[in-house]
Design an enzyme around this catalytic site. Structure first.
Site, PDB file in Angstrom:
ATOM      1  N   CYS A  78     -14.248 -14.183  57.007  1.00 39.20           N
ATOM      2  CA  CYS A  78     -13.969 -13.846  55.645  1.00 39.20           C
ATOM      3  C   CYS A  78     -14.723 -14.337  54.569  1.00 39.20           C
ATOM      4  O   CYS A  78     -14.439 -13.923  53.305  1.00 39.20           O
ATOM      5  CB  CYS A  78     -12.224 -14.491  55.470  1.00 39.20           C
ATOM      6  SG  CYS A  78     -11.257 -14.098  56.925  1.00 39.20           S
ATOM      7  N   HIS A 100      -9.606 -19.933  47.972  1.00 43.17           N
ATOM      8  CA  HIS A 100      -9.509 -18.916  49.153  1.00 43.17           C
ATOM      9  C   HIS A 100      -8.040 -18.673  49.341  1.00 43.17           C
ATOM     10  O   HIS A 100      -7.562 -17.645  49.509  1.00 43.17           O
ATOM     11  CB  HIS A 100     -10.301 -19.793  50.283  1.00 43.17           C
ATOM     12  CG  HIS A 100     -10.279 -18.787  51.529  1.00 43.17           C
ATOM     13  ND1 HIS A 100     -10.752 -17.533  51.639  1.00 43.17           N
ATOM     14  CD2 HIS A 100      -9.590 -19.022  52.797  1.00 43.17           C
ATOM     15  CE1 HIS A 100     -10.708 -17.082  52.813  1.00 43.17           C
ATOM     16  NE2 HIS A 100     -10.154 -17.932  53.522  1.00 43.17           N
ATOM     17  N   GLU A 115      -7.975 -26.989  50.949  1.00 43.99           N
ATOM     18  CA  GLU A 115      -8.933 -26.794  49.831  1.00 43.99           C
ATOM     19  C   GLU A 115      -8.449 -27.439  48.655  1.00 43.99           C
ATOM     20  O   GLU A 115      -9.510 -27.767  47.967  1.00 43.99           O
ATOM     21  CB  GLU A 115      -8.638 -25.088  49.713  1.00 43.99           C
ATOM     22  CG  GLU A 115      -9.540 -24.457  48.660  1.00 43.99           C
ATOM     23  CD  GLU A 115      -9.373 -22.965  48.332  1.00 43.99           C
ATOM     24  OE1 GLU A 115     -10.206 -22.565  47.556  1.00 43.99           O
ATOM     25  OE2 GLU A 115      -8.831 -22.385  49.009  1.00 43.99           O
ATOM     26  N   LYS A 162      -4.772 -13.726  46.173  1.00 46.19           N
ATOM     27  CA  LYS A 162      -4.318 -13.269  47.765  1.00 46.19           C
ATOM     28  C   LYS A 162      -2.694 -13.171  47.673  1.00 46.19           C
ATOM     29  O   LYS A 162      -2.263 -12.606  48.488  1.00 46.19           O
ATOM     30  CB  LYS A 162      -4.713 -14.271  48.847  1.00 46.19           C
ATOM     31  CG  LYS A 162      -6.144 -13.917  49.187  1.00 46.19           C
ATOM     32  CD  LYS A 162      -6.717 -14.725  50.404  1.00 46.19           C
ATOM     33  CE  LYS A 162      -8.054 -14.645  50.858  1.00 46.19           C
ATOM     34  NZ  LYS A 162      -9.026 -15.552  49.899  1.00 46.19           N
ATOM     35  N   HIS A 173      -4.867 -10.854  52.199  1.00 43.27           N
ATOM     36  CA  HIS A 173      -6.318 -11.365  52.671  1.00 43.27           C
ATOM     37  C   HIS A 173      -6.973 -10.055  53.224  1.00 43.27           C
ATOM     38  O   HIS A 173      -6.699  -9.610  54.208  1.00 43.27           O
ATOM     39  CB  HIS A 173      -5.994 -12.360  53.674  1.00 43.27           C
ATOM     40  CG  HIS A 173      -7.224 -13.157  54.114  1.00 43.27           C
ATOM     41  ND1 HIS A 173      -8.632 -12.883  53.337  1.00 43.27           N
ATOM     42  CD2 HIS A 173      -7.535 -14.059  54.728  1.00 43.27           C
ATOM     43  CE1 HIS A 173      -9.465 -13.730  53.833  1.00 43.27           C
ATOM     44  NE2 HIS A 173      -9.022 -14.565  54.869  1.00 43.27           N
ATOM     45  N   PHE A 228     -13.261 -17.717  59.613  1.00 43.71           N
ATOM     46  CA  PHE A 228     -13.130 -18.544  60.838  1.00 43.71           C
ATOM     47  C   PHE A 228     -14.655 -18.462  61.361  1.00 43.71           C
ATOM     48  O   PHE A 228     -15.583 -17.666  61.084  1.00 43.71           O
ATOM     49  CB  PHE A 228     -12.423 -17.393  61.881  1.00 43.71           C
ATOM     50  CG  PHE A 228     -10.920 -17.181  61.784  1.00 43.71           C
ATOM     51  CD1 PHE A 228     -10.184 -18.063  60.969  1.00 43.71           C
ATOM     52  CD2 PHE A 228     -10.310 -16.138  62.397  1.00 43.71           C
ATOM     53  CE1 PHE A 228      -8.940 -17.928  60.781  1.00 43.71           C
ATOM     54  CE2 PHE A 228      -8.955 -16.128  62.185  1.00 43.71           C
ATOM     55  CZ  PHE A 228      -8.501 -16.924  61.557  1.00 43.71           C
TER      56      PHE A 228
END
Length: 417
Positions: A165, A305, A316, A337, A342, A403
């Site tokens: 991502c 994110h 985060e 998002k 996403h 990831f």
């Protein structure tokens, strides 16, 4: 060696909440959710039955039918978004040296739908390996920038970054570095993804990564909310034209903003989970600030994110508090998002665009769908909840993580008068 300045001169978007830049921005400011029941396949037996699909999109309005059939959707999306960005930037054969124009693109997965279709077709046969001759050229992740390059005759660096991502954020950082080192004048960057497929949805469901709020898809992506239960998968593309500042001035280009710096780091912790204290995120934001030669107090806005996962959101925001200290409460933090879902490898592209347009228009898009306070989140943080907020933004950051512990952060600043 004196580094060149790098600016953004063109934008293009194809998203679940708008099929061009203007539609995308209007939806962001008005808090429009792109989540809805999936239309691409029968979801009866699936755990999650909704996603953020691109809507009202007919590829033949943009790409010749024969050519479109030779492209996976992720490449189609890339070509459409990049066409808008190139037109927006006013790039033509007469005002650039094609040997100094590159395409550096991001995709986390690539042609997943093509791979799925070909394997399922083979599985239904008698074992004879019959595959479409375009199977591999449609599937491979590097093919999107190849299409952009071939259509426009750009002969500079051409490749795809793959870091889950974080892919398109990494692509932008690479493009930024090529230009500031004087190796290119212009680079088309960003990312695309088209993973709303049986395999994509099923794979993420098996990891318990997706929201299963089937009774209310439009509210399922709820970053920072105590009742969040996973991310909502999205698709689309975001394209940016990055250009050397003097080159842009010489051809009279409009300039959206300057890229101040980029940071990268690795969690070195887990395949899919972030470090609980956000150590990799702390590192990437510090690296970005160092690269931009800026202090924490210089930051006005962070597009996080913020995927709407129980672990990721908390980690985060802990990292933001650790890096920015008392100044953290003065920063407008958001997660777009909550509206787009996403977009995996395309997330960095469309979220960079959201950050740039926030600087241009002086408006922070909201984090929608927030109803229940999470006691694990610092209450002093301004998460720009449910309603857009006006603000003069001089510097904005965009965070993107993937990831495997891949972290990327890009900093944008208002161009000097």
């Amino acid at each position: 060696m004196e580094l060149k300045r790098v600016v953004v001169t063109g934008l293009g978007a194809l998203t679940p909440i708008g099929n061009n830049i203007q539609e995308y921005w209007n939806s962001l400011v008005n808090g429009v959710s792109g989540a809805a029941p999936i239309t691409y396949y029968d979801t009866e037996k699936h755990k999650t039955k909704f996603a953020c699909e691109v809507k009202n999109f007919n590829v033949e309005d943009f790409i010749d039918r024969k050519e479109a059939r030779r492209m996976d959707k992720f490449a189609q999306y890339a070509l459409v978004a990049s066409d808008e960005a190139i037109l927006d930037a006013g790039i033509t054969a007469d005002n650039v040296d094609k040997h100094r124009v590159g395409v550096i693109w991001g995709a986390g997965i690539g042609g997943l739908e093509t791979f799925q279709e070909e394997v399922l077709y083979y599985a239904k046969g008698d074992g004879t390996p019959k595959f479409n001759p375009f199977f591999i050229p449609k599937m491979i992740a590097d093919i999107a920038p190849a299409h952009i390059s071939m259509k426009n005759g750009f002969m500079g660096p051409n490749y795809t970054t793959v870091s889950a991502c974080a892919s398109s954020a990494n692509a932008m950082i690479d493009a930024f570095n090529y230009i500031r080192l004087g190796l290119c004048d212009v680079i088309i960057s960003g990312g695309s993804e088209a993973a709303v497929t049986i395999a994509g949805m099923g794979g993420f469901n098996s990891m318990h990564a997706l929201s299963t709020r089937n009774e209310s898809p439009e509210t399922a992506s709820r970053p920072f909310d105590a009742t969040r239960d996973g991310f909502v998968l999205g698709e689309g593309a975001g394209a940016l034209v990055l250009e050397e500042y003097e080159h842009a001035k010489a051809r009279g280009a409009k300039i959206y903003c300057e890229i101040g710096g980029g940071g990268m780091s690795s969690d070195a912790y887990h395949l899919t989970a972030p470090h609980p204290e956000g150590l990799g995120v702390i590192a990437v934001m510090k690296n970005c600030l160092r690269d931009a030669r800026m202090n924490p107090e210089d930051i006005d806005h962070i597009n996080t994110h913020g995927t709407s996962t129980p672990l990721g959101d908390v980690a985060e925001l802990k990292a933001i508090s650790a890096v920015f200290g008392d100044h953290a409460k003065n920063i407008n933090i958001n997660s777009t998002k909550s509206m787009t879902g996403h977009l995996l490898g395309a997330a960095g592209g469309i979220e960079a665009i959201a950050s740039i347009l926030a600087i241009k228009h002086g408006i922070i898009p909201p984090t929608i769908n927030h109803t229940v306070v999470d006691e694990n989140i610092n209450p002093d943080l301004n998460l720009t909840l449910n309603k857009a907020q006006k603000r003069d933004i001089k510097v904005a950051m965009s965070n993107t993580f993937g990831f495997g512990g891949h972290n990327a952060c890009v900093l944008f600043k208002k161009i000097d008068a």
